[in-house]
Design a protein around this motif. Structure first.
Motif, PDB file in Angstrom:
ATOM      1  N   PRO A  27     -11.272 -66.622  12.587  1.00 25.05           N
ATOM      2  CA  PRO A  27     -12.368 -65.661  12.421  1.00 25.05           C
ATOM      3  C   PRO A  27     -13.698 -66.321  12.731  1.00 25.05           C
ATOM      4  CG  PRO A  27     -11.678 -66.484  10.309  1.00 25.05           C
ATOM      5  CD  PRO A  27     -10.739 -67.100  11.307  1.00 25.05           C
ATOM      6  N   GLN A  28     -14.565 -65.583  13.354  1.00 27.67           N
ATOM      7  CA  GLN A  28     -15.879 -66.119  13.708  1.00 27.67           C
ATOM      8  C   GLN A  28     -17.002 -65.494  12.875  1.00 27.67           C
ATOM      9  OE1 GLN A  28     -16.824 -68.482  15.685  1.00 27.67           O
ATOM     10  NE2 GLN A  28     -14.922 -68.969  16.738  1.00 27.67           N
ATOM     11  N   ALA A  29     -16.904 -64.209  12.669  1.00 30.02           N
ATOM     12  CA  ALA A  29     -17.987 -63.542  11.937  1.00 30.02           C
ATOM     13  C   ALA A  29     -17.404 -62.412  11.127  1.00 30.02           C
ATOM     14  CB  ALA A  29     -19.040 -63.015  12.903  1.00 30.02           C
ATOM     15  N   LEU A  30     -18.174 -62.044  10.109  1.00 31.50           N
ATOM     16  CA  LEU A  30     -17.641 -61.131   9.106  1.00 31.50           C
ATOM     17  C   LEU A  30     -18.746 -60.175   8.686  1.00 31.50           C
ATOM     18  CD1 LEU A  30     -15.637 -60.483   6.697  1.00 31.50           C
ATOM     19  CD2 LEU A  30     -16.684 -62.407   5.526  1.00 31.50           C
ATOM     20  N   THR A  31     -18.399 -58.907   8.549  1.00 36.93           N
ATOM     21  CA  THR A  31     -19.369 -57.974   7.962  1.00 36.93           C
ATOM     22  C   THR A  31     -18.610 -56.927   7.180  1.00 36.93           C
ATOM     23  OG1 THR A  31     -21.339 -56.663   8.368  1.00 36.93           O
ATOM     24  CG2 THR A  31     -19.543 -56.405   9.917  1.00 36.93           C
ATOM     25  N   LEU A  32     -19.326 -56.364   6.201  1.00 40.80           N
ATOM     26  CA  LEU A  32     -18.683 -55.498   5.226  1.00 40.80           C
ATOM     27  C   LEU A  32     -19.308 -54.104   5.273  1.00 40.80           C
ATOM     28  CD1 LEU A  32     -16.706 -55.421   2.761  1.00 40.80           C
ATOM     29  CD2 LEU A  32     -18.605 -56.148   1.359  1.00 40.80           C
ATOM     30  N   ASP A  33     -18.449 -53.121   5.117  1.00 36.14           N
ATOM     31  CA  ASP A  33     -18.895 -51.731   5.108  1.00 36.14           C
ATOM     32  C   ASP A  33     -19.903 -51.508   3.971  1.00 36.14           C
ATOM     33  OD1 ASP A  33     -18.357 -48.856   5.954  1.00 36.14           O
ATOM     34  OD2 ASP A  33     -17.930 -48.765   3.816  1.00 36.14           O
ATOM     35  N   ASP A  40     -26.045 -46.907   8.636  1.00 35.58           N
ATOM     36  CA  ASP A  40     -25.142 -45.814   8.298  1.00 35.58           C
ATOM     37  C   ASP A  40     -23.674 -46.226   8.368  1.00 35.58           C
ATOM     38  OD1 ASP A  40     -24.853 -46.115  10.954  1.00 35.58           O
ATOM     39  OD2 ASP A  40     -25.467 -44.106  11.531  1.00 35.58           O
ATOM     40  N   GLY A  41     -23.419 -47.457   8.705  1.00 36.45           N
ATOM     41  CA  GLY A  41     -22.041 -47.924   8.714  1.00 36.45           C
ATOM     42  C   GLY A  41     -21.220 -47.411   9.876  1.00 36.45           C
ATOM     43  N   GLN A  42     -21.838 -46.794  10.850  1.00 36.50           N
ATOM     44  CA  GLN A  42     -21.088 -46.206  11.947  1.00 36.50           C
ATOM     45  C   GLN A  42     -21.023 -47.113  13.168  1.00 36.50           C
ATOM     46  OE1 GLN A  42     -19.652 -43.098  11.741  1.00 36.50           O
ATOM     47  NE2 GLN A  42     -20.305 -43.100   9.615  1.00 36.50           N
ATOM     48  N   THR A  43     -21.998 -47.977  13.285  1.00 39.02           N
ATOM     49  CA  THR A  43     -22.107 -48.752  14.513  1.00 39.02           C
ATOM     50  C   THR A  43     -22.010 -50.231  14.201  1.00 39.02           C
ATOM     51  OG1 THR A  43     -23.653 -47.069  15.249  1.00 39.02           O
ATOM     52  CG2 THR A  43     -23.491 -49.073  16.562  1.00 39.02           C
ATOM     53  N   ASP A  54     -18.306 -48.573  18.290  1.00 40.30           N
ATOM     54  CA  ASP A  54     -18.156 -47.482  17.328  1.00 40.30           C
ATOM     55  C   ASP A  54     -17.201 -47.960  16.247  1.00 40.30           C
ATOM     56  OD1 ASP A  54     -17.260 -45.239  15.932  1.00 40.30           O
ATOM     57  OD2 ASP A  54     -17.899 -43.939  17.571  1.00 40.30           O
ATOM     58  N   ALA A  55     -17.710 -48.068  15.040  1.00 39.47           N
ATOM     59  CA  ALA A  55     -16.895 -48.654  13.977  1.00 39.47           C
ATOM     60  C   ALA A  55     -15.691 -47.785  13.647  1.00 39.47           C
ATOM     61  CB  ALA A  55     -17.745 -48.861  12.736  1.00 39.47           C
ATOM     62  N   ALA A  56     -15.863 -46.490  13.728  1.00 40.53           N
ATOM     63  CA  ALA A  56     -14.778 -45.612  13.330  1.00 40.53           C
ATOM     64  C   ALA A  56     -13.681 -45.570  14.395  1.00 40.53           C
ATOM     65  CB  ALA A  56     -15.323 -44.215  13.089  1.00 40.53           C
TER      66      ALA A  56
END
Lengths: 555, 797
Positions: free
Chosen positions: A225-231, A300-303, A317-319
């Motif tokens: 893993p290189q990078a991490l982000t949370l909803d 908005d957690g979408q992108t 697009d996250a979804a």
């Protein structure tokens, strides 16, 4: 209208770039409404986890140096270049952006209070450099990760405490990982149910209940893993890999659902690692993005935004999990990427303090302050922002209303209560005035003026009348004087004429021309009657009567 | 231009109404006129370009209206002028730039009223109107130049004159508030008047009405200083540094702040002279009180550092000290235009001094370090000092609260130490409701800031306060009669009246005794939820926790109950597992949104709706993608991957078996629910039948009404899902329940849920048909072996 921006930093210039952005290292880029570069900060090269952005400043730990660059966002320039005793491998902001945490080469974490310049250090608990830091939303705890495969959980207030006997060692140690910790992120809940996620180079990601040092879920990863982000709602996390691909780890996906319904906190599944479906992985081969180094999720957690070794920043697009576009192409590997909170909310609450410039750190010498709770020279340099309201403490009252004045100031007219009170005073204000001179001197003055106003009117007319009468009197006295004078003149004239007549009669007796003289006397009689009528008219007009009366004797 | 026409008509009508009414009658009409004036906004605020006929008519009407107000302002009667003031304020509010631009004659007229002997309230309204005009012109530099700048200086002069003539407190307050608004914006204009302002403020900032000085000695003591006036005066006082010469503002601020703190200290030296303080300052040299012969009464006849007027007597000294503490608080609460150095160290030092002098330490109740008395001071003065000490403590805590509010998260370092101080004060002076209120507020604030990170040693001393807080919210029944009887002899002087007949009747309702202390009640109610959320549940004893829960339930405090449910007590190893109060919450507040969210959470998963359109496509793509992935990913091994490719689809069924295997031992300690649990996880039609049943059981009244224990059972039973975990359990338990229903439903009615939950379920059945039925079990086995393989893999790395 809202504006959403993100900040990206690069580790080094790899491309020969042209023109303006020659030594640019940090890029402030607008994402919405118009995707365009807004500002660059120069002369910075930061490695992963080496960038922190507050509402007023940008902090960049320099790659391979013991220096942190501080940029002012307001002024848009470099504010300070702060040297530290050892290399800084990761930085993070805490305590509402007033404390900067720095993970150092030697394995301790430094906390720099930027308002006071105080610099405190944790114990050296890591065996290797602290490469990742995560602060929880309450700033009560922070997590530090290191290549020694350990994660320490620290209590920030204890670290910052002035009292010398507080321990500056970690609250918990999470030691399940078998490889170097690559990144940590913290959930968004201020409550005790918050989670933290760590990824490691042992190709696993672990979800923790960090407050209780409990492992909740293990995910096995297909790659490093290189990078991490949370909803934003803690429903899923996203990972970026070295091949430029991304993957979604949905906590509520269909695979985990039958066992744990919707929660991470199922003890039964915490021991069972989960191999996520490869279908949740997505990439864009054709774009030649290179290894993904950083990842950030929009408000908005979408992108999803991913920064790549090629310098490209890709939008996903996250979804749907598909590539959308490449928003920009920076001149170096994008090591840090951070979405900022959108600006432009109409009712944004202001912070209570503004930090215009950072106070450069000085080693905490105040511990030697002796018995005092807080060293006497401990001061915060900041701008106090906005009027705070704090009604006085009272056990009986519960007043939280605004001050009457301010309410009145912005009211469309005046508040009802104020008008009513004023009307009442207005009504009673008149009452003492009619009763005459009296109690309140100020009131009196007005009332006097009011009633005396009418009296004045009479008074004025009276004096006018008197003056007029006096005038008349004076003029009549003048007329009288003139009349008397005329009378005396006429008497003299008469006597003169009578004496003349006598002389004439004496002389005429002897002569025959006596008739002619008689005729002369009758004309003078007519003249006399004219004069008297003129006097009666000339009561107004003195000059004419004077002229006539003067004319009469001149004859 | 239809709306314009209506507005025109309205304005004409209003003008007629104003001009046709006798001025003495006008004030009664004015509120109505001002209200309907609001509908002429466009007309009054639009620029009049006399191109068309209607426009010229409009401009005539507006002009007529304006001139009418101007003449009314010069009216001979106070009523007429009063009406003019109110109407001008209303007009300016809606008129915008156009009206402001022509407001210069009005400003002159209003200034004239200030010097006329109008009623106080008219002047008040007049000052507010003028302030508003100055306020509104701020945005337009040209108007500031034309209107504000020339009129501001006369305004200040005449208002200062009005303030100097001792009129009504409300008027004085209005003047100070007006200055408060104007000074930060027009510092240079105020600079020339600073001397007069200082004079006015020194009398009002920290008044000492109890001073025993005669009229002649206390020059400039004003009888009309109410708390509101001195509050406004303090705010103005803290703004004065704005008017300092350019560049010196923040220095001036810091100097004044230091002076105020220093003054408070020297006042403390005087007021506290009856005792020998333990406190040793870190910054100041200790005052050598004992060395001097003392005056027979506490006094300060010379003007002090801040040139405040002299005072005499301990009560006056206390009042002055309170005033100064409030002034320091105001310094912290008011904004500054420049960055300043806020000396936290000295403020905390002052607070420590004030808070460490407590009554009980003086009385020596069980403390070996009882405070020493100063033998030179009379006993009366000492007792008088005890009377004012609680007030001073309340003011000190108020200052602490202001400090924490202002510095936000940047001063969490002092929290633990201040908490100790407050506990100390509370222990000795909790009889005073004011002290209790202040302590509750302060503890709530400090816990909110750093409560979760506090160690147990910091929480333990709070126990006494927590119990007292519960008492304040809900007095114990036993306390009621006792209190009455113990109080009775004191209140009634005659002994025969003490045994009143009422005492033999039924016990009076206990709740009404503290009903009058609304501030105390609010503070205690505010503290209660914080005790649940910001103290680790492990740190509270079971009995204390029960007490808190009980209080929250009995007073039906929704916030506290939710806080309790969200932060359940830790499950114990032995005996009955800890209970959640969730059923009570569900009973008490069934309709509340947050309770609903707690009981039946609906958290949309991320991909809601997005896959719906592609459902058909997905089915095809999935097969392709799995093949692709197989092809690409070489590192795990093809065999495993091919199985993995099927994993999500196979899992849907496969996990049922596994869930049973894993869950059953885990929930073994559970007696009631152990059967129910796996059933709930079965994703089949009969589960949907069962689950609502359980929901019904927990909600349906007839079965569960009897005992609370029984009521809780379903929830209690769900707790030990994590028998090993010391985590918040109920939230988990509740979360488990409701969403379990959601997927079940989705499985049965696929058309209903468009999300991915449903989407993969459909292909799953298809693919399962393709794969052998046996492979389900194999799949699970493989999965576990995969885990092992992965582990060895990472070990080898």
């Amino acid at each position: 209208m809202l504006t959403e921006q993100f900040v990206a930093s690069i580790s080094a210039q790899t491309k020969a770039n042209t023109g303006v952005t020659k030594d640019a290292g940090i890029f402030l880029h607008e994402f919405q409404p118009l995707a365009a570069q807004r500002h660059v900060f120069k002369k910075s090269a930061s490695a992963q986890h080496g960038l922190a952005v507050s509402s007023s400043h940008v902090f960049a730990a320099q790659d391979g140096k013991a220096v942190v660059h501080v940029y002012s966002r307001e002024k848009g320039n470099q504010e300070a270049m702060i040297p530290f005793p050892e290399r800084i491998h990761s930085i993070a902001l805490a305590a509402k952006d007033t404390v900067l945490l720095m993970g150092t080469e030697s394995g301790r974490v430094l906390a720099w209070e930027m308002c006071s310049g105080r610099l405190v250090s944790t114990s050296t608990s890591h065996l290797q450099p602290v490469t990742s830091l995560a602060v929880d939303p309450t700033s009560s705890f922070f997590l530090s990760g290191s290549p020694d495969a350990m994660i320490h959980v620290w209590a920030l207030p204890a670290i910052l405490s002035f009292s010398p006997d507080t321990s500056r060692s970690p609250v918990h140690t999470l030691s399940t990982h078998r490889g170097p910790i690559s990144s940590i992120t913290c959930g968004h809940s201020p409550s005790s149910a918050n989670i933290a996620i760590s990824t490691s180079e042992d190709r696993s990601a672990i979800v923790w209940d960090y407050r209780n040092a409990q492992l909740l879920r293990t995910y096995l990863l297909p790659e490093l893993p290189q990078a991490l982000t949370l909803d934003p709602a803690d429903r899923a996390f996203y990972l970026a890999y070295g091949d430029g691909s991304l993957q979604t780890f949905d906590f509520y996906d269909d695979m985990q659902k039958p066992t744990s319904t919707d929660t991470l906190r199922d003890a039964a599944s915490s021991h069972r690692p989960i191999q996520p479906s490869p279908q949740t992985r997505f990439d864009a081969e054709s774009q030649k993005l290179g290894a993904a180094l950083s990842l950030s999720l929009s408000w908005d957690g979408q992108t999803l935004l991913s920064g790549h070794a090629s310098g490209k920043i890709a939008v996903w697009d996250a979804a749907k999990g598909n590539y959308v576009s490449t928003v920009t192409n920076l001149p170096g590997p994008v090591t840090n990427l951070e979405f900022l909170e959108p600006i432009g909310f109409p009712t944004a609450s202001e912070p209570t303090l503004k930090m215009q410039t950072v106070v450069k750190p000085k080693q905490d010498s105040a511990v030697s302050g002796g018995n005092a709770l807080v060293p006497p020279n401990y001061t915060l340099t900041m701008q106090l922002n906005g009027q705070l309201r704090r009604p006085a403490i009272s056990a009986t009252e519960t007043v939280t209303k605004r001050a009457a004045f301010e309410e009145a100031l912005v009211h469309p007219s005046f508040p009802q209560a104020m008008l009513e009170a004023s009307l009442a005073e207005l009504a009673t204000w008149n009452a003492p005035s009619t009763s005459g001179a009296g109690i309140a001197p100020a009131a009196d003055f007005l009332s006097l003026k009011d009633t005396v106003g009418t009296e004045d009117m009479q008074g004025v007319s009276n004096t006018n009348e008197v003056q007029e009468l006096k005038k008349q009197l004076a003029s009549q006295q003048r007329v009288q004087k003139v009349t008397f004078k005329q009378l005396s003149d006429l008497r003299e004239e008469k006597e003169y004429l009578l004496s003349e007549e006598r002389k004439r009669s004496q002389t005429a007796r002897g002569k025959a021309k006596a008739k002619n003289n008689l005729a002369n006397g009758s004309t003078s009689d007519v003249e006399m009657s004219n004069n008297t009528s003129g006097e009666s008219e000339s009561s107004d007009d003195d000059s004419s009567s004077d002229g006539e009366s003067e004319a009469a004797p001149s004859e | 231009m239809a709306p314009m026409a209506t507005e025109l008509a309205t304005l004409r009508a209003l003008t007629f109404r104003i001009s046709s009414t006798a001025t003495s009658q006008l004030p009664q009409h004015v509120p109505a006129i001002a209200a309907s004036l609001a509908s002429c906004r466009t007309l009054l605020s639009s620029a009049q370009a006399s191109t068309s006929k209607t426009a010229s008519e409009a401009s005539v009407a507006v002009h007529k209206y304006r001139t009418l107000l101007s003449t009314l302002l010069q009216d001979r009667t106070i009523q007429g002028r009063w009406a003019a003031i109110v109407l001008i304020k209303s007009t300016v509010e809606i008129g915008g730039w156009e009206t402001l631009q022509k407001s210069l004659p009005w400003v002159r007229g209003l200034l004239g009223i200030l010097s006329k002997p109008d009623p106080y309230s008219s002047k008040q309204l007049c000052i507010i109107t003028l302030t508003r005009i100055f306020f509104l012109t701020r945005e337009y530099p040209s108007l500031v130049r034309e209107i504000t700048t020339p009129s501001l200086s006369p305004f200040i002069q005449s208002t200062l004159q009005v303030a100097a003539s001792k009129g009504s407190p409300a008027l004085l307050e209005t003047i100070l508030e007006s200055f408060n608004q104007l000074l930060p914006r027009h510092p240079t204009t105020f600079r020339t008047h600073l001397k007069h302002l200082h004079q006015l403020l020194s009398q009002t900032v920290a008044p000492t009405p109890s001073s025993k000085l005669g009229r002649d000695q206390a020059a400039g003591a004003r009888p009309d200083v109410t708390p509101a006036v001195s509050d406004a005066a303090r705010r103005l006082y803290t703004q004065l540094p704005c008017s300092a010469p350019k560049g010196a503002t923040s220095d001036e601020w810091q100097k004044n702040f230091k002076k105020a703190v220093e003054n408070a200290h020297s006042l403390g030296d005087k007021v506290f002279r009856a005792v020998v303080e333990d406190w040793k300052s870190s910054a100041r040299e200790p005052a050598t009180v004992n060395g001097h012969t003392l005056d027979d009464e506490v006094q300060d006849l010379n003007a002090d550092l801040m040139s405040l007027p002299p005072w005499l007597g301990i009560f006056a000294g206390g009042e002055r000290l309170l005033g100064l503490l409030n002034l320091i608080k105001t310094y912290i609460l008011c904004p500054t235009t420049m960055p300043v150095n806020l000396p936290i160290g000295t403020v905390v030092d002052l607070l420590t001094r004030l808070l460490s002098l407590t009554i009980s330490s003086a009385k020596g109740q069980g403390f070996h370090n009882a405070i020493k008395f100063n033998s030179q001071v009379s006993k009366e003065e000492r007792e008088n000092l005890w009377l004012i000490v609680p007030e001073i403590h309340v003011a000190a805590i108020d200052l602490l609260l202001a400090l924490t509010q202002r510095s936000d998260a940047s001063t969490t370092a002092i929290d633990a130490a201040m908490l100790d101080q407050i506990v100390w004060v509370f222990a000795s002076e909790k009889d005073s409701p004011e002290i209790r209120t202040a302590c509750y507020l302060a503890v709530a604030q400090l816990l909110l800031r750093s409560g979760v990170a506090l160690p147990k040693s910091s929480i333990d001393p709070l126990v006494d306060m927590i119990r007292q807080c519960c008492d304040d919210i809900l007095p114990l029944d036993t306390n009621g009669p006792q209190l009455k009887q113990s109080l009775a002899p004191k209140t009634n002087g005659a002994p025969q009246a003490t045994t009143n007949a009422d005492a033999f009747l039924k016990a009076p309702k206990a709740t009404n005794s503290s009903g009058n202390f609304m501030g105390l009640q609010n503070a205690a109610h505010a503290l209660l939820p914080v005790l649940f959320t910001h103290i680790r549940p492990q740190y509270l004893s079971d009995s204390l926790r029960a007490r808190l829960d009980r209080t929250a339930i009995l007073v039906r405090d929704k916030d506290a109950m939710i806080a309790s449910v969200l932060n359940p007590p830790p499950s114990r190893k032995f005996g009955k597992p800890a209970a959640s109060i969730l059923p009570f919450l569900a009973r008490n507040q069934p309709g509340e949104k947050d309770v609903e969210a707690l009981l039946r959470p609906r958290m949309p998963v991320i991909r809601t709706g997005t896959h719906e359109l592609e459902k058909g496509v997905d089915e095809d793509e999935e097969a392709e993608m799995s093949e692709e992935v197989e092809g690409d990913d070489e590192f795990v091994g093809n065999e495993l991957d091919s199985l993995l490719g099927l994993a999500p689809t196979a899992d849907v069924r496969g996990n049922v078996a596994m869930a049973e295997e894993v869950d059953t031992p885990a929930t073994a300690p559970t007696t009631l629910m152990s059967n129910d649990r796996p059933a709930s996880t079965i994703q089949s039609a009969n589960a949907t039948g069962k689950r609502p049943q359980e929901d019904l059981a927990s909600l349906s009244p007839p079965k569960r009404v009897k005992v609370s224990e029984q009521q809780e059972q379903p929830h209690v039973a769900t707790l030990p899902i994590q028998p090993l975990a010391a985590v918040p359990t109920t939230i988990v338990a509740q979360k488990l329940d409701a969403p379990a229903v959601v997927p079940d439903l989705s499985a049965t009615s696929q058309a209903f849920v468009p999300s991915t939950i449903a989407a993969p379920a459909a292909p799953s059945s298809k693919s399962e048909n393709l794969v052998e039925e046996d492979s389900d079990d194999d799949d699970d086995d493989n999965k576990i072996s995969l885990v092992l393989g992965q582990d060895t893999d990472s070990d080898s790395e």
